[in-house]
Design an enzyme around this catalytic site. Structure first.
Site, PDB file in Angstrom:
ATOM      1  N   GLU A 177       0.874  -1.177   0.000  1.00 59.05           N
ATOM      2  CA  GLU A 177       0.000   0.000   0.000  1.00 59.05           C
ATOM      3  C   GLU A 177       0.905   1.218   0.000  1.00 59.05           C
ATOM      4  O   GLU A 177       1.452   1.606   1.037  1.00 59.05           O
ATOM      5  CB  GLU A 177      -0.896  -0.004   1.258  1.00 59.05           C
ATOM      6  CG  GLU A 177      -1.935  -1.120   1.280  1.00 59.05           C
ATOM      7  CD  GLU A 177      -3.085  -0.878   0.309  1.00 59.05           C
ATOM      8  OE1 GLU A 177      -3.315   0.275  -0.097  1.00 59.05           O
ATOM      9  OE2 GLU A 177      -3.749  -1.863  -0.051  1.00 59.05           O
ATOM     10  N   CYS A 227      -2.211   9.465   2.654  1.00 61.41           N
ATOM     11  CA  CYS A 227      -1.742   8.888   1.395  1.00 61.41           C
ATOM     12  C   CYS A 227      -2.648   9.246   0.221  1.00 61.41           C
ATOM     13  O   CYS A 227      -2.185   9.336  -0.906  1.00 61.41           O
ATOM     14  CB  CYS A 227      -1.610   7.376   1.521  1.00 61.41           C
ATOM     15  SG  CYS A 227      -3.116   6.584   2.064  1.00 61.41           S
TER      16      CYS A 227
HETATM   17  P1  NAD Z   1       8.490   4.565   4.892  1.00 59.29           P
HETATM   18  O1  NAD Z   1       8.337   3.667   3.746  1.00 59.29           O
HETATM   19  O2  NAD Z   1       9.559   5.572   4.852  1.00 59.29           O
HETATM   20  O3  NAD Z   1       8.603   3.764   6.264  1.00 59.29           O
HETATM   21  C1  NAD Z   1       7.793   2.665   6.621  1.00 59.29           C
HETATM   22  C2  NAD Z   1       8.524   1.766   7.568  1.00 59.29           C
HETATM   23  O4  NAD Z   1       9.531   1.085   6.846  1.00 59.29           O
HETATM   24  C3  NAD Z   1       9.255   2.493   8.690  1.00 59.29           C
HETATM   25  O5  NAD Z   1       8.464   2.504   9.820  1.00 59.29           O
HETATM   26  C4  NAD Z   1      10.533   1.713   8.879  1.00 59.29           C
HETATM   27  O6  NAD Z   1      10.452   0.862  10.011  1.00 59.29           O
HETATM   28  C5  NAD Z   1      10.657   0.861   7.668  1.00 59.29           C
HETATM   29  N1  NAD Z   1      11.866   1.236   6.942  1.00 59.29           N
HETATM   30  C6  NAD Z   1      12.294   2.474   6.611  1.00 59.29           C
HETATM   31  N2  NAD Z   1      13.442   2.398   5.932  1.00 59.29           N
HETATM   32  C7  NAD Z   1      13.753   1.088   5.836  1.00 59.29           C
HETATM   33  C8  NAD Z   1      14.827   0.369   5.249  1.00 59.29           C
HETATM   34  N3  NAD Z   1      15.831   0.982   4.616  1.00 59.29           N
HETATM   35  N4  NAD Z   1      14.816  -0.979   5.339  1.00 59.29           N
HETATM   36  C9  NAD Z   1      13.821  -1.624   5.956  1.00 59.29           C
HETATM   37  N5  NAD Z   1      12.769  -0.977   6.530  1.00 59.29           N
HETATM   38  C10 NAD Z   1      12.744   0.342   6.475  1.00 59.29           C
HETATM   39  O7  NAD Z   1       7.071   5.206   4.831  1.00 59.29           O
HETATM   40  P2  NAD Z   1       6.418   6.313   5.719  1.00 59.29           P
HETATM   41  O8  NAD Z   1       7.256   7.563   5.732  1.00 59.29           O
HETATM   42  O9  NAD Z   1       6.042   5.705   7.014  1.00 59.29           O
HETATM   43  O10 NAD Z   1       5.091   6.611   4.899  1.00 59.29           O
HETATM   44  C11 NAD Z   1       4.992   7.581   3.897  1.00 59.29           C
HETATM   45  C12 NAD Z   1       4.529   6.997   2.587  1.00 59.29           C
HETATM   46  O11 NAD Z   1       3.577   5.979   2.802  1.00 59.29           O
HETATM   47  C13 NAD Z   1       3.872   7.975   1.660  1.00 59.29           C
HETATM   48  O12 NAD Z   1       4.347   7.763   0.360  1.00 59.29           O
HETATM   49  C14 NAD Z   1       2.398   7.609   1.726  1.00 59.29           C
HETATM   50  O13 NAD Z   1       1.650   7.961   0.604  1.00 59.29           O
HETATM   51  C15 NAD Z   1       2.467   6.149   1.932  1.00 59.29           C
HETATM   52  N6  NAD Z   1       1.258   5.665   2.572  1.00 59.29           N
HETATM   53  C16 NAD Z   1       0.420   4.858   1.874  1.00 59.29           C
HETATM   54  C17 NAD Z   1      -0.769   4.422   2.443  1.00 59.29           C
HETATM   55  C18 NAD Z   1      -1.721   3.544   1.698  1.00 59.29           C
HETATM   56  O14 NAD Z   1      -2.657   3.055   2.321  1.00 59.29           O
HETATM   57  N7  NAD Z   1      -1.535   3.280   0.426  1.00 59.29           N
HETATM   58  C19 NAD Z   1      -1.096   4.828   3.724  1.00 59.29           C
HETATM   59  C20 NAD Z   1      -0.207   5.636   4.415  1.00 59.29           C
HETATM   60  C21 NAD Z   1       0.974   6.040   3.845  1.00 59.29           C
END
Ligand code: NAD
Length: 454
Positions: A209, A243
């Site tokens: 997502e 999002c």
């Molecule tokens: P992110 O992808 O930066 O982080 C998500 C999680 O991934 C973090 O909590 C972390 O634990 C882990 N992570 C981060 N870097 C990593 C790495 N190098 N290796 C392994 N794990 C790692 O996302 P975010 O900043 O939490 O969210 C923002 C994005 O999410 C936006 O693009 C938004 O549109 C999207 N989003 C989508 C939905 C949906 O339902 N489609 C909902 C909310 C947010």
């Protein structure tokens, strides 16, 4: 507990067959519902601590959403877990044709920080309903919500079958080395690729997502005052950290002028003269995102807002007019309270603009011209579409919610969530008696043209 111990405990719990029992699942779902109902105030408190989220937004967008979702799941459990009986052809008239919704095994759910309760807990509830053992990894960025989840899940749910793992990049990297039967990830495309790659090593299926720039087209056939309110609500709830927030507007210069005029009135009505003092407007989750967003404020011409306060991580609701596709604000998903307007002349130019970019998670169309609406819907690809409103399509739980291409893969909500965490196991049950064996005879050697019946 090491990750090896955790995975082995989870595998043993699944092999015990405990989570397959429908009554067990129902009890766990009821316990989850009790956790939500007994902790409404605490949930509002942790959301406020992480995002300075106003209570009403927390109730509508997370707490009530979670409660309604789990009630639907509990009420539908008997029906969803029953084997489906698809239509069958004449060849199988005497047979039973069944599709069993089978649990997948040990699943991992990774949530994002922007809706830090709803995003991890809705899929987690669905994983339970579908009979899986589940490991939940909330986002470390929304630390208060992560702690709430980590403290309460073990209090309410079975400790062998359901686990919470907290931590950031290092912990997630370690966790992802292990073999899961399914991974459900919500977050950015950048990390989505890391998750997908880790999953591929074990041939683990995934739901991703993700996000992207969701466009919002407005034409002159709608009441601009009403359209403005609906766009601004979708953009500025959670300070734009949604999002499916409308990322940018596509409209004519004439509509842009009207929109800006209306927006000034609406924002004053909602948040007063000094928005920073309003209790109804959230803050940016951390300094990294605050700094990223303030850089985007140098794009185009600011017509509304633009004030910031780093100490409070406050960014005023901001509208940028005459934005160019080459501006920084148009290069990446904004994910904050900044709304650029790009001028186009008609629906065809809007389609050209949208299709020249990544497929978005949501597409918004404000128009009463049904021909234009249909033309845009039929000639663009997006995760979902909402006409004459924003965000609200997500709340229709009879439709799947998810992205397409760079905005994600897979969908969930309602029955679609249950299906996400189930394997559809096809099962043909034939009779083995004299008549059915006679019918089978045609397929056995020795072969002959008579048997082919040409
Ligand atoms: P992110 O992808 O930066 O982080 C998500 C999680 O991934 C973090 O909590 C972390 O634990 C882990 N992570 C981060 N870097 C990593 C790495 N190098 N290796 C392994 N794990 C790692 O996302 P975010 O900043 O939490 O969210 C923002 C994005 O999410 C936006 O693009 C938004 O549109 C999207 N989003 C989508 C939905 C949906 O339902 N489609 C909902 C909310 C947010």
């Amino acid at each position: 507990m090491t990750y090896e111990d955790l995975m082995s405990r989870a595998a043993t719990a699944f092999q015990s067959g405990k989570t397959k029992d429908i009554d067990f699942r129902r009890k766990q779902l009821n316990a989850l519902l009790r956790m939500y109902e007994e902790n409404k105030d605490e949930m509002a408190r942790v959301l406020a601590a992480d995002l300075r989220r106003p209570k009403q937004e927390s109730y509508i967008l997370e707490i009530e959403f979670l409660i309604n979702d789990i009630i639907t799941t509990i009420n539908s459990l008997d029906e969803w877990t029953k084997p489906m009986k698809p239509e069958k052809g004449i060849v199988n008239m005497m047979d039973d044709v069944l599709i069993y919704p089978d649990p997948l095994g040990v699943v991992l759910v990774m949530g994002a920080w922007n809706y830090p309760l709803q995003l991890p807990l809705v899929p987690f509830g669905a994983a339970i309903a579908a009979g899986n053992v589940a490991i939940l990894k909330p986002s470390e960025i929304s630390v208060n919500c992560a702690n709430f989840i980590a403290e309460n899940i073990p209090k309410y749910l079975d400790n062998e079958c359901y686990h919470v793992v907290c931590g950031g990049v290092q912990e997630t990297t370690e966790l992802l080395k292990h073999k899961f039967d399914y991974i459900f990830y919500t977050g950015s495309g950048r990390v989505g690729k890391i998750v997908y790659e880790a999953a591929a090593k074990h041939l683990t299926p995934v739901t991703l997502e993700l996000g992207g720039k969701s466009p919002c087209y407005i034409d002159n056939t709608v009441d601009i005052s009403k359209a403005t309110r609906r766009v601004l609500w979708g953009k500025f709830i959670n300070a734009g950290q949604t999002c499916i927030a409308p990322d940018y507007i596509l409209c004519t210069k004439e509509i842009q002028d009207k929109f800006v005029k209306e927006a000034k009135v609406v924002l004053k009505e909602w948040y007063g003269d000094d928005i920073k003092k309003s209790p109804d407007f959230c803050r940016i989750v951390n300094q990294v995102n605050f700094q990223r967003l303030t850089k985007l404020l140098s794009s185009g011409t600011i017509a509304v807002g633009g004030k910031t306060d780093a100490d409070e991580r406050f960014i005023e609701p901001t509208i940028i007019v005459d934005a160019k596709s080459t501006d920084a604000v148009m290069q990446e998903e904004i994910f904050g309270p900044i709304l650029p307007i790009v001028n186009i002349n008609n629906a065809f130019e809007a389609i050209k603009f949208i299709t020249a970019r990544d497929k978005p998670l949501a597409l918004y169309i404000f128009s009463n011209n049904t021909n234009d609406r249909q033309t845009i819907i039929e000639n663009t690809s997006s995760g979902g579409v909402c006409v004459n409103d924003t965000i609200m399509h997500l709340a229709v739980d009879t439709m799947p919610f998810g992205g397409v291409g760079p905005s994600g893969m897979g969908g969930y909500h309602g029955k679609y969530s249950f299906d996400t965490f189930s394997h559809k196991k096809s099962c043909l049950v034939k009779k083995i008696d004299t008549i059915s064996e006679k019918l089978s005879n045609a397929r056995y050697p020795p072969y002959s043209d008579k048997k082919i019946n040409y």
